[in-house]
Design an enzyme around this catalytic site. Sequence first.
Site, mmCIF file in Angstrom:
data_model
loop_
_atom_site.group_PDB
_atom_site.id
_atom_site.type_symbol
_atom_site.label_atom_id
_atom_site.label_comp_id
_atom_site.label_asym_id
_atom_site.label_seq_id
_atom_site.Cartn_x
_atom_site.Cartn_y
_atom_site.Cartn_z
ATOM 1 N N SER A 221 -11.079 -0.613 0.310
ATOM 2 C CA SER A 221 -9.495 -1.033 0.317
ATOM 3 C C SER A 221 -9.230 -2.360 -0.504
ATOM 4 O O SER A 221 -8.712 -3.204 -0.497
ATOM 5 C CB SER A 221 -9.158 -2.114 1.816
ATOM 6 O OG SER A 221 -9.848 -3.092 2.528
ATOM 7 N N ASN B 58 1.198 -1.447 0.256
ATOM 8 C CA ASN B 58 -0.109 -0.643 0.024
ATOM 9 C C ASN B 58 0.885 1.247 0.386
ATOM 10 O O ASN B 58 0.147 2.845 0.177
ATOM 11 C CB ASN B 58 -0.799 0.395 0.820
ATOM 12 C CG ASN B 58 -2.201 -1.215 1.202
ATOM 13 O OD1 ASN B 58 -2.759 -1.484 -0.108
ATOM 14 N ND2 ASN B 58 -1.936 -2.349 2.557
ATOM 15 N N LYS C 235 -0.432 4.015 4.589
ATOM 16 C CA LYS C 235 0.030 3.273 3.193
ATOM 17 C C LYS C 235 0.543 4.436 2.405
ATOM 18 O O LYS C 235 1.663 4.761 2.560
ATOM 19 C CB LYS C 235 -1.387 3.303 3.316
ATOM 20 C CG LYS C 235 -2.098 2.035 4.275
ATOM 21 C CD LYS C 235 -3.329 1.205 3.939
ATOM 22 C CE LYS C 235 -3.720 1.081 5.325
ATOM 23 N NZ LYS C 235 -3.029 -0.488 5.278
ATOM 24 N N HIS D 81 -13.760 -1.876 6.632
ATOM 25 C CA HIS D 81 -12.301 -2.801 6.505
ATOM 26 C C HIS D 81 -12.611 -3.168 8.456
ATOM 27 O O HIS D 81 -13.565 -2.922 8.860
ATOM 28 C CB HIS D 81 -11.712 -1.716 7.096
ATOM 29 C CG HIS D 81 -10.308 -2.137 7.978
ATOM 30 N ND1 HIS D 81 -9.582 -2.202 8.408
ATOM 31 C CD2 HIS D 81 -9.107 -2.793 6.752
ATOM 32 C CE1 HIS D 81 -8.610 -3.692 8.829
ATOM 33 N NE2 HIS D 81 -7.756 -3.304 7.298
ATOM 34 N N HIS E 93 -7.046 4.617 1.729
ATOM 35 C CA HIS E 93 -6.606 4.362 1.229
ATOM 36 C C HIS E 93 -6.580 5.545 -0.323
ATOM 37 O O HIS E 93 -6.490 5.759 -1.169
ATOM 38 C CB HIS E 93 -7.459 3.174 0.184
ATOM 39 C CG HIS E 93 -6.678 1.624 1.136
ATOM 40 N ND1 HIS E 93 -5.567 1.071 0.934
ATOM 41 C CD2 HIS E 93 -6.860 1.161 2.623
ATOM 42 C CE1 HIS E 93 -5.151 0.560 2.255
ATOM 43 N NE2 HIS E 93 -6.857 0.369 2.358
ATOM 44 N N ASP F 180 -12.974 6.534 6.498
ATOM 45 C CA ASP F 180 -11.675 5.849 6.759
ATOM 46 C C ASP F 180 -11.178 5.940 5.576
ATOM 47 O O ASP F 180 -11.922 5.945 4.949
ATOM 48 C CB ASP F 180 -11.832 4.972 7.069
ATOM 49 C CG ASP F 180 -10.908 4.489 7.742
ATOM 50 O OD1 ASP F 180 -9.626 3.901 6.526
ATOM 51 O OD2 ASP F 180 -9.919 2.626 7.615
ATOM 52 N N GLU G 42 -15.865 4.139 4.211
ATOM 53 C CA GLU G 42 -14.296 4.355 4.077
ATOM 54 C C GLU G 42 -14.829 5.365 2.341
ATOM 55 O O GLU G 42 -15.247 5.068 2.008
ATOM 56 C CB GLU G 42 -13.823 3.240 3.171
ATOM 57 C CG GLU G 42 -13.231 2.120 4.382
ATOM 58 C CD GLU G 42 -12.961 0.886 4.331
ATOM 59 O OE1 GLU G 42 -12.356 0.526 3.149
ATOM 60 O OE2 GLU G 42 -13.123 -0.238 4.938
HETATM 61 C C1 LIG Z 1 -9.176 0.662 5.400
HETATM 62 C C2 LIG Z 1 -8.283 0.101 6.364
HETATM 63 N N1 LIG Z 1 -8.520 1.151 7.713
HETATM 64 C C3 LIG Z 1 -7.442 0.775 8.317
HETATM 65 C C4 LIG Z 1 -6.346 0.388 7.983
HETATM 66 C C5 LIG Z 1 -5.449 -0.012 9.409
HETATM 67 O O1 LIG Z 1 -4.871 0.665 8.783
HETATM 68 P P1 LIG Z 1 -2.995 0.315 9.610
HETATM 69 O O2 LIG Z 1 -2.311 -0.569 8.820
HETATM 70 O O3 LIG Z 1 -2.555 1.819 9.834
HETATM 71 O O4 LIG Z 1 -3.128 0.103 11.159
HETATM 72 C C6 LIG Z 1 -6.368 -0.608 6.778
HETATM 73 C C7 LIG Z 1 -4.966 -1.171 7.022
HETATM 74 O O5 LIG Z 1 -4.913 -2.409 6.554
HETATM 75 C C8 LIG Z 1 -7.363 -0.304 6.008
HETATM 76 O O6 LIG Z 1 -7.054 -0.769 4.700
#
Ligand SMILES: Cc1ncc(COP(=O)(O)O)c(C=O)c1O
Length: 382
Positions: free
Chosen positions: A187, A53, A239, A139, A215, A212, A183
């Site tokens: 993702s 990512n 990411k 997620h 991405h 969120d 989101e």
């Molecule tokens: C949409 C989404 N939110 C949160 C996370 C978690 O982020 P992090 O990898 O910084 O813990 C991810 C990644 O895995 C994600 O894809």
Amino acid sequence: MHKQAMTSLNDFAEQKLAALDAMDLRRQTIVTARGAAQSARRDGRDGISFSCNDYLGLSQHPAVKAAGIKAIQDYGAGAGASQLVTGHHPLLQELEQKITRFKGTDAAAIFGSGYLTNMGSIPVFAGEGDLILLDELSHSCLFTGAQLSNAAGLTFRHNDMDHLNALLADHRKAHRNALIVTEGVFSMDGDLAPLERIGDLARHYEAWLMVDDSHGVGVTGGGKGSAGNIPVRMGTFSKALGSYGGYIAADQPVIDLIKNRCRSLIYTTALPPASAAAAIAALDIITDDPGLCAEPNRKARLFADQVCLPQPAAAIVPIILGTPERALKASRALAEQGFLVTAIRPPTVPDGTARLRIAFSAAHRDEDVLALAGAIRKLARI
Ligand SMILES: Cc1ncc(COP(=O)(O)O)c(C=O)c1O
């Protein structure tokens, strides 16, 4: 007695693993050393990763790496304590201010990771008697946060505004507060949420909206991420920003409440100085170079053109293969040709939608993107 307990725990684990094996769902970690231009060395072989990512290649950027190294020299390797004790080091303060400006909000709070951000902050906004509505493709950590909150949780069909509207119409009135969670860029599918319409529904039903944008930041909106009337803007530094850690940007009272009530911020050691410094350097780069932020999507479009898929909206292109077995087989075939494209299987994605999830980065060379497209076209003929 103790030995017996150990044996039964091992038996339990082995049975669970055997069940996963039988469904092609067992996972394992594989040592992978990453380098410049999305190169990755695995099992003694060099390849190109299309699963990271690191959308802008910033984890390998000389200025980002130098900032992390200097931070360790200046402040040490770890933060030493929670940010509410002595862990709020100068770089954390600088990162808070930088992300606040970048997202155009009043204030921001920094967390140890994106997962900790969502898991901990949702229970601050909602509890018993409240309602949380989540897009079904949200997620894992958004669902975890909703579960930990003890609020009533409902999922709406992916990006289906009629369904969200119907759920709000049926359930909103019976609850004190309502929080809609989605989101910005999904993702595993790479599509965008209809944030304007969700914002309209949120206003109409007096619900709060949390997005969120893990991405989206660095990739959409000229690098600024998803836009709209979003009271709670969540993101991660892990990411496109090439570092580690998560954030929420919001109005000052919301951030003050998080700092007083969020267990995954209060009862954990603050983000290490090196991660904060790297994120600061990365934010400077993307603020100065919106052209760089357009590159992941350009590469994704170049690829999609070659394999006759619809034009992607961000940097992620899924190729849905259905069963875990098919996804694993395709992933292995690509690995043999030097392309690392991890098979994504349930429960990360819904049953029947195991896939190759291809993530494009500004750091990819066009020739590597074209070569991957060629390899995938060949796979399709098998
Ligand atoms: C949409 C989404 N939110 C949160 C996370 C978690 O982020 P992090 O990898 O910084 O813990 C991810 C990644 O895995 C994600 O894809």
